[in-house]
Design an enzyme around this catalytic site. Structure first.
Site, PDB file in Angstrom:
ATOM      1  N   LYS A  79       0.853  -1.199   0.000  1.00 17.34           N
ATOM      2  CA  LYS A  79       0.000   0.000   0.000  1.00 17.34           C
ATOM      3  C   LYS A  79       0.884   1.243   0.000  1.00 17.34           C
ATOM      4  CE  LYS A  79      -3.964   1.986   2.499  1.00 17.34           C
ATOM      5  NZ  LYS A  79      -4.929   1.789   3.604  1.00 17.34           N
ATOM      6  N   SER A 154      -9.806   1.914   2.375  1.00 19.06           N
ATOM      7  CA  SER A 154      -8.865   2.662   1.584  1.00 19.06           C
ATOM      8  C   SER A 154      -7.797   1.786   0.910  1.00 19.06           C
ATOM      9  CB  SER A 154      -8.150   3.694   2.470  1.00 19.06           C
ATOM     10  OG  SER A 154      -7.391   3.048   3.474  1.00 19.06           O
ATOM     11  N   SER A 178     -10.392  -0.317   6.636  1.00 15.98           N
ATOM     12  CA  SER A 178      -9.728  -0.207   5.333  1.00 15.98           C
ATOM     13  C   SER A 178      -9.051  -1.452   4.806  1.00 15.98           C
ATOM     14  CB  SER A 178      -8.690   0.914   5.372  1.00 15.98           C
ATOM     15  OG  SER A 178      -9.313   2.135   5.122  1.00 15.98           O
TER      16      SER A 178
HETATM   17  N1  GLN Z   1     -13.399   4.405   5.642  1.00 18.82           N
HETATM   18  C1  GLN Z   1     -12.894   4.843   6.903  1.00 18.82           C
HETATM   19  C2  GLN Z   1     -12.410   6.269   6.792  1.00 18.82           C
HETATM   20  O1  GLN Z   1     -12.615   6.852   5.800  1.00 18.82           O
HETATM   21  C3  GLN Z   1     -11.786   3.935   7.362  1.00 18.82           C
HETATM   22  C4  GLN Z   1     -10.527   4.196   6.653  1.00 18.82           C
HETATM   23  C5  GLN Z   1      -9.389   3.346   7.144  1.00 18.82           C
HETATM   24  O2  GLN Z   1      -9.584   2.347   7.797  1.00 18.82           O
HETATM   25  N2  GLN Z   1      -8.196   3.823   6.862  1.00 18.82           N
HETATM   26  O3  GLN Z   1     -11.833   6.810   7.681  1.00 18.82           O
END
Ligand code: GLN
Length: 489
Positions: A79, A154, A178
């Site tokens: 990532k 994400s 995410s």
């Molecule tokens: N979708 C959640 C957010 O926008 C979680 C994102 C994540 O776990 N990095 O914060």
């Protein structure tokens, strides 16, 4: 060629260690496949062909020397919020578009030490804020199961790469879901270990009290192998836990006899529509068929998860992202004075969702509001931990959906709240720091869905063991493979 790309990490490592084929053979096949499909999928922001080949040659030399490497020759998607020396680490943001990592983070280094091959840096929502990858400022990633739909986020690039056989292991980070949500959207396994289990040294921080690195893989066994390679204490991360990591890959089970699985009564799946509701009823019945005993548990705070998370995560992000100001890292746009330089750089460098979070977080931390919002959210967080503790008195694992819907179409969530809702089921576990994963559990609307399983703190081996039993008995993931690949490979 197609044989190599479809192999699990376990199969690749076994073959390379046993000299049936080399890490270079596997790497060449995967790189050719990436070149053939990734223009359409967009998993990678940076392809690392030269580094991958060089690493593969080193792995082959180590194996020849008699070393046994648990991830020998396994292709890995990293990532793009994880540092790897000499490669761009963009966080999917314009502000870091050309920023080169000066060092390699601990989790990435451990994957390399174990014999993993870095294929590329994977796309992500900007600074890991989002649930669809649509917040990336640097590229679009498509769901390999339907190119008109998002891969989730994400860690969407890592998930798409693994689903489309562009890697066997995707490294992801999970702050509120995410890893688990994109895994569910892409028909793979996504595992977030206990907070503190895997070092975050070299992971660019979003919300430091929640961020946790973990693997995305096509099998539970691979998740266990990747986890074992990455987990364990690291003095370079002050939140890293100094505690023995139990072997998970040898604790994989084939039934769930004697396992009490909690079904959260506040997580009412009826609200998700009849088809999704029916799918989860069937999923819970499958657990029961494997010998699990289903028990009702209660998480009275469940409905406060989003509100709590969307104070804590933005507050921490507003502070963490203060360092991106044109002085030291990445983009700089000159101004008449230093204040103007900050403003211009941050205005041009950050996208709308990141700005929204910084504004909310700065507000929540400002004097006069700190107690009303941030401190209150921290107190709510304690309640989440207590709720789970109570629930785990009567069960060993908790089961729920991983996401509120299957992967959706691009641009279909126009208001931020509907996007935030995707993480309704994953956020509570994040607030409590618990290990949790998503494993494929069936299909709705032609798209895959995930079962989330969560365990008490440090019970990763129990969690992966049970998920393996479910996966092996049901094989939901193996029922279909991405259509586009039937043509491509
Ligand atoms: N979708 C959640 C957010 O926008 C979680 C994102 C994540 O776990 N990095 O914060």
């Amino acid at each position: 060629m197609s044989d190599f790309i479809r192999m699990s990490a376990a199969e690749v490592a076994r073959g390379v260690n046993g000299a049936a084929f080399s890490a270079s053979d596997v790497t060449d096949a995967v790189l050719a496949h990436v070149d053939a499909v990734d223009d359409r999928i967009g998993s990678y922001l940076t392809r690392l062909h030269d580094l991958a080949r060089e690493t593969a040659r080193n792995v082959d030399a180590r194996v020849k020397n008699g070393e046994k490497l648990p991830l020998a020759g396994v292709p890995v998607a990293v990532k793009d919020n994880m540092c790897l020396t000499g490669t761009r680490t963009t966080c999917g943001s314009k502000i870091l578009e050309n920023w080169i990592s000066p060092y390699t983070g601990t989790a990435v280094q451990r994957i390399l030490n174990a014999g993993g091959i870095p294929v590329g840096k994977a796309n992500m929502d900007e600074f890991a804020m989002g649930s669809s990858c649509e917040n990336s400022a640097l590229g679009e990633t498509r769901n390999p199961y339907d190119l008109d739909r998002v891969p989730g986020g994400s860690s969407g690039g890592s998930a798409a790469a693994v689903a489309a056989y562009e890697a066997a292991i995707g490294m992801g980070s999970d702050t509120g879901g995410s890893i688990r949500e994109p895994a569910a959207f892409c028909n793979i396994v996504g595992f977030k270990p206990t907070y503190g289990r895997i070092s975050r040294y070299g992971l660019i921080a979003f919300a430091s009290s929640l961020d946790q690195i973990g693997p995305l893989t096509r099998t539970v066994e691979d998740a266990a192998l990747a986890y074992e390679a990455m987990a364990g204490h690291d003095p370079m991360d002050s939140t890293s836990i100094d505690r023995q990591v139990e072997a998970a890959s040898t604790a994989l089970r084939t039934d769930l006899k004697g396992v009490r699985v909690g079904i959260v009564k506040e997580f009412v799946t009826e609200n998700l529509g009849p088809e999704i509701h029916a799918l989860y009823q069937q999923t819970y019945a499958e657990l029961e068929k494997l010998g699990a005993e289903l028990v009702d548990v209660s998480l009275p705070t469940a409905d406060y998860g989003l509100a709590t998370y969307y104070l804590i995560a933005p507050a921490e992000c507003s502070s963490n992202l203060a360092r991106f100001d044109g002085v030291r890292y990445g983009m700089r746009i000159e101004g008449a004075d230093v204040g103007q330089m900050y403003e211009k750089t941050r205005a041009a460098g950050f996208g709308p969702e990141v700005k929204r979070r910084i504004l909310i977080g700065t507000y929540a931390l400002s004097s006069g509001y700190y107690d009303a919002y941030y401190v209150k959210a921290q107190k709510a967080r304690t309640l989440f931990s207590q709720d789970f503790k109570r629930a785990f008195e009567s069960c060993d694992l908790i089961a729920s959906p991983a996401a509120s819907s299957p992967a959706f179409r691009f641009k279909s969530k126009s208001d931020p709240y509907s996007m935030y809702m995707m993480d309704y089921y994953t956020i509570p576990m994040s607030l409590a720091g618990l290990p949790a994963l998503s494993v494929p559990c069936g299909w709705v609307d032609g798209m895959p869905m995930g079962l989330q399983l969560a365990a008490p703190l440090f019970e990763e081996a129990r969690l992966l063991g049970a998920a393996h039993a479910y996966e092996q008995a049901t094989h939901h993931a193996r029922r279909h493979e991405p259509k586009m690949l039937e043509v491509a490979s």
